[in-house]
Design a protein around this motif. Sequence first.
Motif, PDB file in Angstrom:
ATOM      1  N   ARG A 178      10.756  -6.664  73.569  1.00  0.00           N
ATOM      2  CA  ARG A 178      10.101  -7.580  72.646  1.00  0.00           C
ATOM      3  C   ARG A 178      10.176  -9.017  73.161  1.00  0.00           C
ATOM      4  NH1 ARG A 178      12.630  -6.379  68.017  1.00  0.00           N
ATOM      5  NH2 ARG A 178      14.165  -8.050  68.184  1.00  0.00           N
ATOM      6  N   ASP A 179      11.352  -9.400  73.694  1.00  0.00           N
ATOM      7  CA  ASP A 179      11.506 -10.731  74.265  1.00  0.00           C
ATOM      8  C   ASP A 179      10.534 -10.941  75.425  1.00  0.00           C
ATOM      9  OD1 ASP A 179      13.619 -11.296  72.524  1.00  0.00           O
ATOM     10  OD2 ASP A 179      15.118 -10.560  73.948  1.00  0.00           O
ATOM     11  N   ILE A 180      10.441  -9.932  76.279  1.00  0.00           N
ATOM     12  CA  ILE A 180       9.559 -10.039  77.442  1.00  0.00           C
ATOM     13  C   ILE A 180       8.104 -10.149  77.006  1.00  0.00           C
ATOM     14  CG2 ILE A 180       8.716  -8.814  79.487  1.00  0.00           C
ATOM     15  CD1 ILE A 180      11.536  -7.607  79.751  1.00  0.00           C
ATOM     16  N   ARG A 181       7.746  -9.350  76.005  1.00  0.00           N
ATOM     17  CA  ARG A 181       6.371  -9.391  75.524  1.00  0.00           C
ATOM     18  C   ARG A 181       6.055 -10.761  74.903  1.00  0.00           C
ATOM     19  NH1 ARG A 181       2.996  -5.167  74.742  1.00  0.00           N
ATOM     20  NH2 ARG A 181       1.092  -5.565  73.536  1.00  0.00           N
ATOM     21  N   THR A 182       6.991 -11.312  74.143  1.00  0.00           N
ATOM     22  CA  THR A 182       6.785 -12.632  73.547  1.00  0.00           C
ATOM     23  C   THR A 182       6.616 -13.686  74.635  1.00  0.00           C
ATOM     24  OG1 THR A 182       8.054 -12.070  71.572  1.00  0.00           O
ATOM     25  CG2 THR A 182       7.819 -14.406  72.068  1.00  0.00           C
ATOM     26  N   ALA A 183       7.457 -13.620  75.667  1.00  0.00           N
ATOM     27  CA  ALA A 183       7.364 -14.582  76.766  1.00  0.00           C
ATOM     28  C   ALA A 183       6.030 -14.460  77.489  1.00  0.00           C
ATOM     29  CB  ALA A 183       8.515 -14.371  77.749  1.00  0.00           C
ATOM     30  N   ASN A 184       5.560 -13.243  77.694  1.00  0.00           N
ATOM     31  CA  ASN A 184       4.278 -13.061  78.365  1.00  0.00           C
ATOM     32  C   ASN A 184       3.120 -13.551  77.505  1.00  0.00           C
ATOM     33  OD1 ASN A 184       5.202 -11.990  80.794  1.00  0.00           O
ATOM     34  ND2 ASN A 184       5.300  -9.913  79.964  1.00  0.00           N
ATOM     35  N   ARG A 185       3.213 -13.342  76.189  1.00  0.00           N
ATOM     36  CA  ARG A 185       2.175 -13.857  75.288  1.00  0.00           C
ATOM     37  C   ARG A 185       2.140 -15.387  75.352  1.00  0.00           C
ATOM     38  NH1 ARG A 185       4.088 -11.898  71.231  1.00  0.00           N
ATOM     39  NH2 ARG A 185       2.911  -9.971  71.055  1.00  0.00           N
ATOM     40  N   TYR A 186       3.308 -15.985  75.366  1.00  0.00           N
ATOM     41  CA  TYR A 186       3.417 -17.442  75.462  1.00  0.00           C
ATOM     42  C   TYR A 186       2.814 -17.941  76.774  1.00  0.00           C
ATOM     43  CZ  TYR A 186       5.887 -21.969  75.844  1.00  0.00           C
ATOM     44  OH  TYR A 186       6.218 -23.290  75.997  1.00  0.00           O
ATOM     45  N   GLU A 187       3.124 -17.249  77.874  1.00  0.00           N
ATOM     46  CA  GLU A 187       2.602 -17.668  79.178  1.00  0.00           C
ATOM     47  C   GLU A 187       1.085 -17.534  79.242  1.00  0.00           C
ATOM     48  OE1 GLU A 187       2.568 -18.806  83.317  1.00  0.00           O
ATOM     49  OE2 GLU A 187       3.755 -19.255  81.537  1.00  0.00           O
ATOM     50  N   VAL A 188       0.546 -16.459  78.688  1.00  0.00           N
ATOM     51  CA  VAL A 188      -0.908 -16.288  78.687  1.00  0.00           C
ATOM     52  C   VAL A 188      -1.574 -17.374  77.853  1.00  0.00           C
ATOM     53  CG1 VAL A 188      -2.781 -14.798  77.877  1.00  0.00           C
ATOM     54  CG2 VAL A 188      -0.906 -13.822  79.214  1.00  0.00           C
ATOM     55  N   LEU A 189      -1.021 -17.664  76.664  1.00  0.00           N
ATOM     56  CA  LEU A 189      -1.611 -18.705  75.838  1.00  0.00           C
ATOM     57  C   LEU A 189      -1.476 -20.065  76.511  1.00  0.00           C
ATOM     58  CD1 LEU A 189      -3.008 -19.619  73.292  1.00  0.00           C
ATOM     59  CD2 LEU A 189      -0.790 -19.662  72.125  1.00  0.00           C
ATOM     60  N   ARG A 190      -0.371 -20.320  77.175  1.00  0.00           N
ATOM     61  CA  ARG A 190      -0.199 -21.573  77.921  1.00  0.00           C
ATOM     62  C   ARG A 190      -1.314 -21.741  78.940  1.00  0.00           C
ATOM     63  NH1 ARG A 190       2.330 -23.816  82.633  1.00  0.00           N
ATOM     64  NH2 ARG A 190       2.852 -21.814  83.556  1.00  0.00           N
ATOM     65  N   ARG A 191      -1.619 -20.665  79.660  1.00  0.00           N
ATOM     66  CA  ARG A 191      -2.681 -20.732  80.675  1.00  0.00           C
ATOM     67  C   ARG A 191      -4.047 -20.961  80.028  1.00  0.00           C
ATOM     68  NH1 ARG A 191      -0.854 -20.916  86.144  1.00  0.00           N
ATOM     69  NH2 ARG A 191       1.159 -19.833  86.173  1.00  0.00           N
ATOM     70  N   GLN A 196      -8.943 -14.159  85.790  1.00  0.00           N
ATOM     71  CA  GLN A 196      -8.244 -15.364  86.243  1.00  0.00           C
ATOM     72  C   GLN A 196      -6.834 -15.431  85.658  1.00  0.00           C
ATOM     73  OE1 GLN A 196     -11.328 -18.001  84.830  1.00  0.00           O
ATOM     74  NE2 GLN A 196     -11.856 -18.648  86.916  1.00  0.00           N
ATOM     75  N   LEU A 197      -6.693 -15.026  84.403  1.00  0.00           N
ATOM     76  CA  LEU A 197      -5.373 -15.038  83.766  1.00  0.00           C
ATOM     77  C   LEU A 197      -4.442 -14.026  84.429  1.00  0.00           C
ATOM     78  CD1 LEU A 197      -6.477 -15.336  80.040  1.00  0.00           C
ATOM     79  CD2 LEU A 197      -5.212 -17.058  81.356  1.00  0.00           C
ATOM     80  N   ALA A 198      -4.957 -12.864  84.753  1.00  0.00           N
ATOM     81  CA  ALA A 198      -4.132 -11.856  85.420  1.00  0.00           C
ATOM     82  C   ALA A 198      -3.648 -12.370  86.772  1.00  0.00           C
ATOM     83  CB  ALA A 198      -4.927 -10.564  85.591  1.00  0.00           C
ATOM     84  N   SER A 199      -4.538 -13.011  87.520  1.00  0.00           N
ATOM     85  CA  SER A 199      -4.165 -13.561  88.821  1.00  0.00           C
ATOM     86  C   SER A 199      -3.131 -14.672  88.683  1.00  0.00           C
ATOM     87  CB  SER A 199      -5.414 -14.094  89.532  1.00  0.00           C
ATOM     88  OG  SER A 199      -5.074 -14.698  90.756  1.00  0.00           O
ATOM     89  N   ALA A 200      -3.293 -15.542  87.684  1.00  0.00           N
ATOM     90  CA  ALA A 200      -2.399 -16.689  87.521  1.00  0.00           C
ATOM     91  C   ALA A 200      -1.015 -16.286  87.036  1.00  0.00           C
ATOM     92  CB  ALA A 200      -3.019 -17.694  86.556  1.00  0.00           C
ATOM     93  N   THR A 201      -0.938 -15.245  86.210  1.00  0.00           N
ATOM     94  CA  THR A 201       0.341 -14.860  85.614  1.00  0.00           C
ATOM     95  C   THR A 201       1.055 -13.744  86.364  1.00  0.00           C
ATOM     96  OG1 THR A 201      -0.733 -13.251  84.147  1.00  0.00           O
ATOM     97  CG2 THR A 201      -0.458 -15.516  83.306  1.00  0.00           C
ATOM     98  N   GLY A 202       0.323 -12.994  87.199  1.00  0.00           N
ATOM     99  CA  GLY A 202       0.918 -11.847  87.862  1.00  0.00           C
ATOM    100  C   GLY A 202       0.996 -10.619  86.988  1.00  0.00           C
ATOM    101  N   THR A 252      -2.632  -5.479  80.692  1.00  0.00           N
ATOM    102  CA  THR A 252      -1.665  -6.196  79.864  1.00  0.00           C
ATOM    103  C   THR A 252      -2.258  -7.494  79.346  1.00  0.00           C
ATOM    104  OG1 THR A 252       0.227  -5.241  81.020  1.00  0.00           O
ATOM    105  CG2 THR A 252       0.593  -7.315  79.864  1.00  0.00           C
ATOM    106  N   VAL A 253      -2.952  -8.237  80.211  1.00  0.00           N
ATOM    107  CA  VAL A 253      -3.599  -9.479  79.786  1.00  0.00           C
ATOM    108  C   VAL A 253      -4.598  -9.201  78.671  1.00  0.00           C
ATOM    109  CG1 VAL A 253      -5.204 -11.295  80.506  1.00  0.00           C
ATOM    110  CG2 VAL A 253      -3.238 -10.725  81.935  1.00  0.00           C
ATOM    111  N   ARG A 281       2.966 -29.612  87.287  1.00  0.00           N
ATOM    112  CA  ARG A 281       2.045 -28.490  87.126  1.00  0.00           C
ATOM    113  C   ARG A 281       1.771 -27.850  88.487  1.00  0.00           C
ATOM    114  NH1 ARG A 281      -3.919 -28.801  84.218  1.00  0.00           N
ATOM    115  NH2 ARG A 281      -4.463 -26.594  84.482  1.00  0.00           N
ATOM    116  N   GLY A 282       1.965 -26.545  88.547  1.00  0.00           N
ATOM    117  CA  GLY A 282       1.745 -25.819  89.785  1.00  0.00           C
ATOM    118  C   GLY A 282       2.897 -25.905  90.773  1.00  0.00           C
ATOM    119  N   ARG A 283       3.980 -26.580  90.412  1.00  0.00           N
ATOM    120  CA  ARG A 283       5.150 -26.697  91.292  1.00  0.00           C
ATOM    121  C   ARG A 283       6.220 -25.721  90.837  1.00  0.00           C
ATOM    122  NH1 ARG A 283       4.888 -31.722  94.124  1.00  0.00           N
ATOM    123  NH2 ARG A 283       2.866 -32.667  93.669  1.00  0.00           N
ATOM    124  N   ASP A 284       6.859 -25.062  91.791  1.00  0.00           N
ATOM    125  CA  ASP A 284       7.921 -24.122  91.443  1.00  0.00           C
ATOM    126  C   ASP A 284       9.242 -24.820  91.165  1.00  0.00           C
ATOM    127  OD1 ASP A 284       6.403 -21.830  91.528  1.00  0.00           O
ATOM    128  OD2 ASP A 284       6.847 -21.387  93.615  1.00  0.00           O
TER     129      ASP A 284
END
Length: 424
Positions: free
Chosen positions: A6-19, A30-36, A41-42, A208-211
């Motif tokens: 559930r935590d992982i799914r919430t984090a992925n939802r947050y990351e997709v919405l962020r993008r 594009q979202l699948a490529s950006a998030t991995g 799933t996207v 942005r875009g920096r690791d």
Amino acid sequence: MKRTSRDIRTANRYEVLRRVIAESPVSRQQLASATGLSLATVATLLAELLHLGAITEVGYEDSDGGRPRGLVAVDASGGALIGVDVAETYVHVELFDLSLTVLARADEELRPELPGERGPERVVARIATAVRAVVEAAGIPDERVLGVGVSMPGQVDREGGVSVFAPNWDWHDVPVLDLLAAHLPHPLQLDNPLRACTVAEMWFGAARGRDDAVVVNLGTGVGAGLALGGTLHRGASNSAGEWGHTTLVLNGRLCHCGAHGCVESYVGAPGIMRNLRELSPGSPLLHPDDQTATVAALGRAFADGDPVAVKTVRDTARYLGAGLADLVNLLNPEVIVLSSWVAAGLGEGLLTEVRSAVAGRALRRPLASTEIVLSPIPTNPVSLGAATFALEGWLASTGLKSRTHTATSTSTSTSTARIRSTPS
């Protein structure tokens, strides 16, 4: 603590919405490529965000003959988020739509030098007043406010909603969110300005875009938010980044934290005022009871070539550069961002002097890959970052209601995490 699915799914939802917020309009591919994440799933996560009213379908992108790709964008009218920047001398509040565009602002002054002004009840009342002011100014019904993110100076217990230690106010274990909940009907999230500034820079700013990035918060207090490997780094007890309380000068100035020689005591606003006072006790640039006015006067006078201002900023940059050189050597970041109101007030003059000071101390190889810049975010980065914490809290508490999942209120420490796998 081990993360659940559930935590992982919430984090992925947050990351997709962020993008989606950062890149609207955007395709699923594009979202699948950006998030991995996988395309399937996207697609599932976007369906949930559509159900929640956070995003909307906006047509198709041009095609060169293949099947047109559907585009999604954030639904700015899907709700409101509030970000609160509580500093030692002010409360600044901004209300955002879901695209993180500012709709209203409010400010409350804090005077910690006056009796009773630094007490928790007084500070919380000022926060509540400013929050109510932005909701009223924007004409937003309370039920449309998805959450309020509150950034408090010092060390905080994010999950417990507690200010663990705020040295400039001498606060210890103050239940900030419990106190605030008695004034406001909105969901509340707590963190500190180091994390807020870092997330803001990762979403919209120089990181942005920096690791690997360091975001240095220069205000009354000083700290360094860390993004390592593309992920916000919190530490074992959400206390990472207290760089302002590392030792710069052995047996140096007494710091509010009780130690001597801390970075903060030389480059925070009170430290800069002391640098000026020691150089020129009667300087007209010095406003003894007003940090903001002193820093603003220094910035203007430095730009005009005033010798006292030039020497004060250079001395401050020399201390700051020594501390930053340690971060360059230790963390090897791609970018160091100078953020918050002191950095903005001293501006390009400080930046130039700091770059020179760091170049004289950092090792050549890590320095060659590190850029040092001022924050480019035109609005208040702490309020912006705090609003993203409200967004994260909303997704964690309500996002799992969609489709096959049941919602439970949960808090994750995975803001901006690049998590590659999730149950579909």
